[in-house]
Design a protein around this motif. Structure first.
Motif, PDB file in Angstrom:
ATOM      1  N   ASP A  36       0.997  -1.137  -0.098  1.00 55.40           N
ATOM      2  CA  ASP A  36      -0.097  -0.032  -0.011  1.00 55.40           C
ATOM      3  C   ASP A  36       0.617   1.296   0.158  1.00 55.40           C
ATOM      4  OD1 ASP A  36      -2.300  -1.706   0.244  1.00 55.40           O
ATOM      5  OD2 ASP A  36      -2.094  -1.455   2.380  1.00 55.40           O
ATOM      6  N   PHE A  37       1.920   1.471  -0.860  1.00 55.09           N
ATOM      7  CA  PHE A  37       2.699   2.520  -1.143  1.00 55.09           C
ATOM      8  C   PHE A  37       1.789   3.788  -1.617  1.00 55.09           C
ATOM      9  CE2 PHE A  37       5.695  -0.800  -0.886  1.00 55.09           C
ATOM     10  CZ  PHE A  37       6.736  -0.070  -0.237  1.00 55.09           C
ATOM     11  N   LYS A  38       2.135   4.856  -0.948  1.00 54.55           N
ATOM     12  CA  LYS A  38       1.526   6.199  -1.432  1.00 54.55           C
ATOM     13  C   LYS A  38       2.492   7.245  -1.374  1.00 54.55           C
ATOM     14  CE  LYS A  38      -3.048   5.034   0.260  1.00 54.55           C
ATOM     15  NZ  LYS A  38      -2.996   3.990   1.009  1.00 54.55           N
ATOM     16  N   HIS A  39       2.650   7.767  -2.573  1.00 56.49           N
ATOM     17  CA  HIS A  39       3.905   8.818  -2.650  1.00 56.49           C
ATOM     18  C   HIS A  39       2.919  10.373  -2.894  1.00 56.49           C
ATOM     19  CE1 HIS A  39       6.586   5.744  -3.439  1.00 56.49           C
ATOM     20  NE2 HIS A  39       5.543   5.083  -4.328  1.00 56.49           N
ATOM     21  N   ASP A  40       3.568  11.230  -1.906  1.00 59.91           N
ATOM     22  CA  ASP A  40       3.093  12.431  -2.131  1.00 59.91           C
ATOM     23  C   ASP A  40       4.207  13.737  -2.379  1.00 59.91           C
ATOM     24  OD1 ASP A  40       1.869  14.862  -1.464  1.00 59.91           O
ATOM     25  OD2 ASP A  40       2.011  14.895   0.465  1.00 59.91           O
ATOM     26  N   THR A  41       3.921  13.943  -3.588  1.00 66.41           N
ATOM     27  CA  THR A  41       5.052  14.836  -4.145  1.00 66.41           C
ATOM     28  C   THR A  41       4.651  16.439  -4.246  1.00 66.41           C
ATOM     29  OG1 THR A  41       4.181  14.400  -6.436  1.00 66.41           O
ATOM     30  CG2 THR A  41       6.080  13.121  -5.620  1.00 66.41           C
ATOM     31  N   SER A  42       3.733  16.669  -3.514  1.00 67.93           N
ATOM     32  CA  SER A  42       3.216  18.175  -3.474  1.00 67.93           C
ATOM     33  C   SER A  42       4.357  19.213  -3.185  1.00 67.93           C
ATOM     34  CB  SER A  42       1.895  18.341  -2.547  1.00 67.93           C
ATOM     35  OG  SER A  42       2.402  17.907  -1.214  1.00 67.93           O
ATOM     36  N   ILE A  43       5.312  18.843  -2.336  1.00 70.46           N
ATOM     37  CA  ILE A  43       6.206  19.744  -1.956  1.00 70.46           C
ATOM     38  C   ILE A  43       7.597  19.453  -3.048  1.00 70.46           C
ATOM     39  CG2 ILE A  43       7.860  20.542  -0.054  1.00 70.46           C
ATOM     40  CD1 ILE A  43       5.620  19.520   1.906  1.00 70.46           C
ATOM     41  N   LYS A  44       7.754  20.477  -3.655  1.00 68.20           N
ATOM     42  CA  LYS A  44       8.844  20.476  -4.569  1.00 68.20           C
ATOM     43  C   LYS A  44      10.052  19.856  -3.861  1.00 68.20           C
ATOM     44  CE  LYS A  44      11.612  22.696  -7.984  1.00 68.20           C
ATOM     45  NZ  LYS A  44      11.635  23.203  -9.226  1.00 68.20           N
ATOM     46  N   GLY A  45      10.863  18.767  -4.424  1.00 66.64           N
ATOM     47  CA  GLY A  45      12.069  18.383  -3.963  1.00 66.64           C
ATOM     48  C   GLY A  45      11.956  17.407  -2.808  1.00 66.64           C
ATOM     49  N   ILE A  46      10.769  16.869  -2.496  1.00 63.27           N
ATOM     50  CA  ILE A  46      10.609  16.110  -1.378  1.00 63.27           C
ATOM     51  C   ILE A  46       9.407  15.088  -1.853  1.00 63.27           C
ATOM     52  CG2 ILE A  46       9.766  15.695   1.086  1.00 63.27           C
ATOM     53  CD1 ILE A  46      10.820  18.513   1.612  1.00 63.27           C
ATOM     54  N   ILE A  47       9.861  13.746  -1.698  1.00 63.87           N
ATOM     55  CA  ILE A  47       8.923  12.677  -1.851  1.00 63.87           C
ATOM     56  C   ILE A  47       8.584  12.223  -0.449  1.00 63.87           C
ATOM     57  CG2 ILE A  47       8.305  10.439  -2.889  1.00 63.87           C
ATOM     58  CD1 ILE A  47      10.404  11.265  -5.100  1.00 63.87           C
ATOM     59  N   HIS A  48       7.311  12.089   0.005  1.00 63.55           N
ATOM     60  CA  HIS A  48       6.687  11.562   1.122  1.00 63.55           C
ATOM     61  C   HIS A  48       5.954  10.494   0.927  1.00 63.55           C
ATOM     62  CE1 HIS A  48       5.592  11.704   5.451  1.00 63.55           C
ATOM     63  NE2 HIS A  48       4.525  11.217   4.940  1.00 63.55           N
ATOM     64  N   THR A  49       6.692   9.311   1.182  1.00 62.29           N
ATOM     65  CA  THR A  49       5.953   7.808   1.163  1.00 62.29           C
ATOM     66  C   THR A  49       5.529   7.278   2.407  1.00 62.29           C
ATOM     67  OG1 THR A  49       7.669   7.662  -0.726  1.00 62.29           O
ATOM     68  CG2 THR A  49       6.702   5.480   0.033  1.00 62.29           C
ATOM     69  N   SER A  50       4.156   6.724   2.317  1.00 59.43           N
ATOM     70  CA  SER A  50       3.680   6.079   3.143  1.00 59.43           C
ATOM     71  C   SER A  50       3.447   4.733   2.810  1.00 59.43           C
ATOM     72  CB  SER A  50       2.507   6.887   3.861  1.00 59.43           C
ATOM     73  OG  SER A  50       1.512   7.070   2.777  1.00 59.43           O
ATOM     74  N   PHE A  51       3.367   3.686   3.736  1.00 58.08           N
ATOM     75  CA  PHE A  51       3.097   2.487   3.329  1.00 58.08           C
ATOM     76  C   PHE A  51       2.500   1.494   4.786  1.00 58.08           C
ATOM     77  CE2 PHE A  51       7.181   3.559   3.931  1.00 58.08           C
ATOM     78  CZ  PHE A  51       7.827   2.714   4.952  1.00 58.08           C
ATOM     79  N   THR A  52       2.198   0.272   4.361  1.00 54.27           N
ATOM     80  CA  THR A  52       1.809  -0.720   5.348  1.00 54.27           C
ATOM     81  C   THR A  52       2.816  -1.671   5.612  1.00 54.27           C
ATOM     82  OG1 THR A  52      -0.456  -0.205   4.850  1.00 54.27           O
ATOM     83  CG2 THR A  52      -0.051  -1.955   6.359  1.00 54.27           C
ATOM     84  N   VAL A  53       3.323  -2.076   6.930  1.00 51.59           N
ATOM     85  CA  VAL A  53       4.288  -2.974   7.187  1.00 51.59           C
ATOM     86  C   VAL A  53       3.538  -4.212   7.833  1.00 51.59           C
ATOM     87  CG1 VAL A  53       6.333  -3.792   8.206  1.00 51.59           C
ATOM     88  CG2 VAL A  53       6.070  -1.219   7.371  1.00 51.59           C
ATOM     89  N   HIS A  54       3.634  -5.166   7.137  1.00 50.37           N
ATOM     90  CA  HIS A  54       2.941  -6.605   7.801  1.00 50.37           C
ATOM     91  C   HIS A  54       3.747  -7.112   8.628  1.00 50.37           C
ATOM     92  CE1 HIS A  54      -0.531  -5.740   5.341  1.00 50.37           C
ATOM     93  NE2 HIS A  54       0.284  -5.500   4.289  1.00 50.37           N
ATOM     94  N   THR A  55       3.739  -7.299   9.822  1.00 56.00           N
ATOM     95  CA  THR A  55       4.538  -8.294  10.898  1.00 56.00           C
ATOM     96  C   THR A  55       3.707  -9.286  11.407  1.00 56.00           C
ATOM     97  OG1 THR A  55       4.194  -7.170  12.781  1.00 56.00           O
ATOM     98  CG2 THR A  55       5.494  -6.082  11.360  1.00 56.00           C
ATOM     99  N   ILE A  56       4.848 -10.257  11.897  1.00 54.41           N
ATOM    100  CA  ILE A  56       4.127 -11.413  12.680  1.00 54.41           C
ATOM    101  C   ILE A  56       3.181 -10.987  14.027  1.00 54.41           C
ATOM    102  CG2 ILE A  56       5.777 -12.908  11.966  1.00 54.41           C
ATOM    103  CD1 ILE A  56       7.249 -12.847  14.638  1.00 54.41           C
TER     104      ILE A  56
END
Length: 134
Positions: A102-122
């Motif tokens: 579930d990666f989501k990339h926010d590139t609204s700020i110039k020069g910065i990529i903000h990536t959010s995601f879900t980590v599945h653990t045990i």
């Protein structure tokens, strides 16, 4: 007398998973206080892996951390999928992490990529994020 290892590997070994109990990092107060386990310990592990540049510190194995330094100056269209691959590769080195989705990339700020995601653990699922300057 030289020790013998003959027959040693023929024995049955029982492999036990080590507990995830660790020292608790207080990121706001810049201190280490108490202990944490399971999901809370995984949050710290993910934070440490994603904030350690791979190959930069001799104390860590070359399998630990993430490579981001070479992403600077590259096109955003290339960095986003590459960042997904690198995050997934870095986190899956930990045997307690089963998948990263579930990666989501926010590139609204110039020069910065903000990536959010879900980590599945045990122990359950966690939301995590990483910001990279390009």
């Amino acid at each position: 007398m030289i020790p013998s290892t003959i027959g040693f590997l023929d024995q049955d070994f029982e492999i036990e998973e080590q507990p995830s109990k660790t020292y608790k990092m207080d990121l706001d107060g810049n201190s280490v206080r108490g202990f944490c386990d399971k999901l809370e310990a995984m949050k710290q592990t993910i934070f440490r892996i994603l904030n350690t540049e791979r190959y930069q510190y001799i104390i860590y194995s070359w399998d630990y951390g993430i490579e981001t330094m070479d992403l600077y100056g590259e096109p955003v269209s290339w960095v986003c999928p590459e960042l997904e691959r690198r995050i997934k590769e870095a986190l899956l080195m930990d045997s307690r992490i089963t998948d990263v989705t579930d990666f989501k990339h926010d590139t609204s700020i110039k020069g910065i990529i903000h990536t959010s995601f879900t980590v599945h653990t045990i122990y359950g699922n966690l939301q995590a994020e990483r910001e990279v300057r390009v």
